[in-house]
Design an enzyme around this catalytic site. Structure first.
Site, PDB file in Angstrom:
ATOM      1  CB  SER A 186      -0.941  -0.012   1.203  1.00  0.00           C
ATOM      2  OG  SER A 186      -0.202  -0.060   2.394  1.00  0.00           O
ATOM      3  CG  HIS A 214      -4.611  -1.053   0.007  1.00  0.00           C
ATOM      4  ND1 HIS A 214      -5.122   0.232   0.056  1.00  0.00           N
ATOM      5  CD2 HIS A 214      -3.961  -1.237   1.172  1.00  0.00           C
ATOM      6  CE1 HIS A 214      -4.771   0.797   1.195  1.00  0.00           C
ATOM      7  NE2 HIS A 214      -4.075  -0.069   1.898  1.00  0.00           N
ATOM      8  CE  LYS A 243      -7.063  -0.046   3.952  1.00  0.00           C
ATOM      9  NZ  LYS A 243      -6.259  -1.121   4.538  1.00  0.00           N
TER      10      LYS A 243
HETATM   11  C1  LIG Z   1      -5.886  -1.519   5.941  1.00  0.00           C
HETATM   12  C2  LIG Z   1      -5.149  -2.793   5.980  1.00  0.00           C
HETATM   13  C3  LIG Z   1      -5.313  -3.697   7.028  1.00  0.00           C
HETATM   14  C4  LIG Z   1      -6.139  -3.368   8.229  1.00  0.00           C
HETATM   15  O1  LIG Z   1      -7.486  -3.380   7.918  1.00  0.00           O
HETATM   16  P1  LIG Z   1      -8.533  -2.941   9.046  1.00  0.00           P
HETATM   17  O2  LIG Z   1      -9.782  -3.634   8.653  1.00  0.00           O
HETATM   18  O3  LIG Z   1      -8.620  -1.449   8.972  1.00  0.00           O
HETATM   19  O4  LIG Z   1      -7.986  -3.399  10.339  1.00  0.00           O
HETATM   20  C5  LIG Z   1      -4.664  -4.906   6.956  1.00  0.00           C
HETATM   21  N1  LIG Z   1      -3.877  -5.234   5.915  1.00  0.00           N
HETATM   22  C6  LIG Z   1      -3.679  -4.366   4.884  1.00  0.00           C
HETATM   23  C7  LIG Z   1      -2.792  -4.765   3.746  1.00  0.00           C
HETATM   24  C8  LIG Z   1      -4.294  -3.122   4.893  1.00  0.00           C
HETATM   25  O5  LIG Z   1      -4.085  -2.277   3.905  1.00  0.00           O
END
Ligand SMILES: *Cc1c(COP(=O)(O)O)cnc(C)c1O
Length: 396
Positions: A186, A214, A243
């Protein structure tokens, strides 16, 4: 023996050090919904830093679905899933996620951080090995630390190193081997090399786990993620509702039935933390309805990403190459990234600077992120602000 006052003084010293190094993070207050524009300090700002890829975070259909779920199923569960916290809609959402991702079943967590934190420890023991990409998300790193499996690490997307670690794990006598990777890294917007990773896994008898936070919702056909994008199969997928799938919160693991069944028995963040609230579950179902039919939103998202990249490059900025809606503008020093983010803020554009320890020293950047709902007018406004801010801080 040190006193409590000395402890707090010690913390003040650590904080002062973070400040001195230019690494102190400050949170800015948003006084509106999350969207392409947000209200900050009484001003409307163009927002280029949310993970709101499909623009669903303030979608009226999700708000309505959340309200309907609260009316039918209440506000909170006041329980973990296995005592008295499982509603019909929890199971419906798990089945929908599994079907969407082409897996036998899925299990919900409070967040993907918890999904990754709880995944490895129940599945793999001291006889086993986990081979992890060096740039994996913090939650994967923590989840692996919590398991008793032997740990191996390969340099980011370095397939030669991955193969060397696979051979090493075999030499060390590993029983089961799992490769763990982000689907998209990311900070860079780079995709994991899933065709090569799955081929290596096949050759060396390993399993593959992909964290597709992502990607789910917009990468690949129908937004089914990076494995679908590359046309390959992986064993276990983890992801988030926080997301593209609405942006609230909630995580999940999807995979073979036996994996999901054992996680329901043993995954600690699942066993010892509350069930997701009905509003989040109801809106998650609505988000999947939208995502499955959202080819138009996905087309606009990638169209915006191409337009934005081309505009920044024409202005003379250094980008990392790619097609993902994460578009990092490389600036080098943390202070420069901060100065540029501040300058952009004054011009009405909300962006976030990223610097050590989130990215390596000397690779500070402003990570911009596209959203399907941004208009060409929004992007032109953003490009003008970037050009002006870039000249003001002297990077173009
Ligand atoms: C955002 C993200 C997480 C965490 O996700 P949440 O549901 O906000 O805890 C975990 N792994 C990756 C690769 C992320 O981008």
């Amino acid at each position: 023996m040190a006193t409590k006052a000395e402890f707090l003084e010690h913390l003040d010293g650590v904080l002062a050090g973070i400040e001195r190094d230019g690494l102190f993070k400050r949170e800015r207050l948003i006084a509106s919904a999350q969207g392409t524009h947000v209200a900050m300090a009484g001003r409307e700002m163009l927002n280029l830093c949310a993970n709101n890829y499909l623009g669903l975070a303030d979608d009226p259909r999700l708000v309505a679905a959340a309200e309907a779920a609260m009316r039918g199923h209440g506000y909170g569960m006041a329980s973990v899933r296995f005592i008295c916290g499982t509603q019909d809609i929890h199971r419906t959402l798990e089945a929908r996620l599994a079907a969407f991702l082409g897996k036998e079943d899925a299990i919900l967590f409070a967040a993907c951080f918890d999904a990754n934190g709880g995944l490895f420890e129940p599945l793999l023991g001291p006889e086993d090995a986990i081979i992890s990409d060096a740039l994996n998300h913090a939650s994967i790193i923590d989840g692996i630390r919590l398991s008793k499996a032997r740990r191996y690490r390969y340099a980011n997307s370095d397939m030669g190193d991955l193969e060397a670690q696979l051979l090493k794990a075999r030499e060390d006598g590993a029983r089961f081997i799992m490769i763990a990777t982000d689907g998209v890294f990311s900070m860079d917007g780079y995709l994991a090399k899933l065709p090569e990773i799955t081929a290596l896994a096949e050759r060396h008898g390993a399993m593959v786990m992909v964290d597709d936070c992502h990607a789910t919702g917009f990468m690949g056909p129908q937004g089914r993620g990076t494995p679908a994008h590359f046309g390959v199969e992986v064993d276990i997928l983890t992801g988030t509702l926080g997301k593209a799938l609405g942006g609230a919160l909630g995580g999940y693991i999807a995979g073979p039935q036996a994996v999901i069944d054992l996680l329901r028995q043993r995954a600690r963040p699942y066993l010892f933390s509350n069930a997701l609230p009905p509003a989040v579950v109801g809106a998650g179902l609505a988000a999947l309805d939208i995502v499955e039919a959202a080819d138009d939103l996905r087309a606009r998202l990638f169209d915006n990403a191409r337009y934005w990249r081309a505009g920044l490059e024409a202005a003379g900025f250094r980008l990392l190459p790619g097609e993902h809606p994460i578009v990092p503008v490389m600036l080098g020093e943390a202070r420069l990234a901060q100065a540029m983010a501040r300058d952009l803020g004054e011009r009405g554009v909300h962006v976030a600077g990223f610097f050590f320890p989130v990215v390596p020293q000397g690779q500070a950047r402003i990570r911009t992120q596209m959203n399907a709902r941004l208009t060409k007018g929004d992007l032109d406004f953003g490009l003008e602000a970037f050009a002006a801010a870039g000249r003001a801080v002297g990077v173009i």
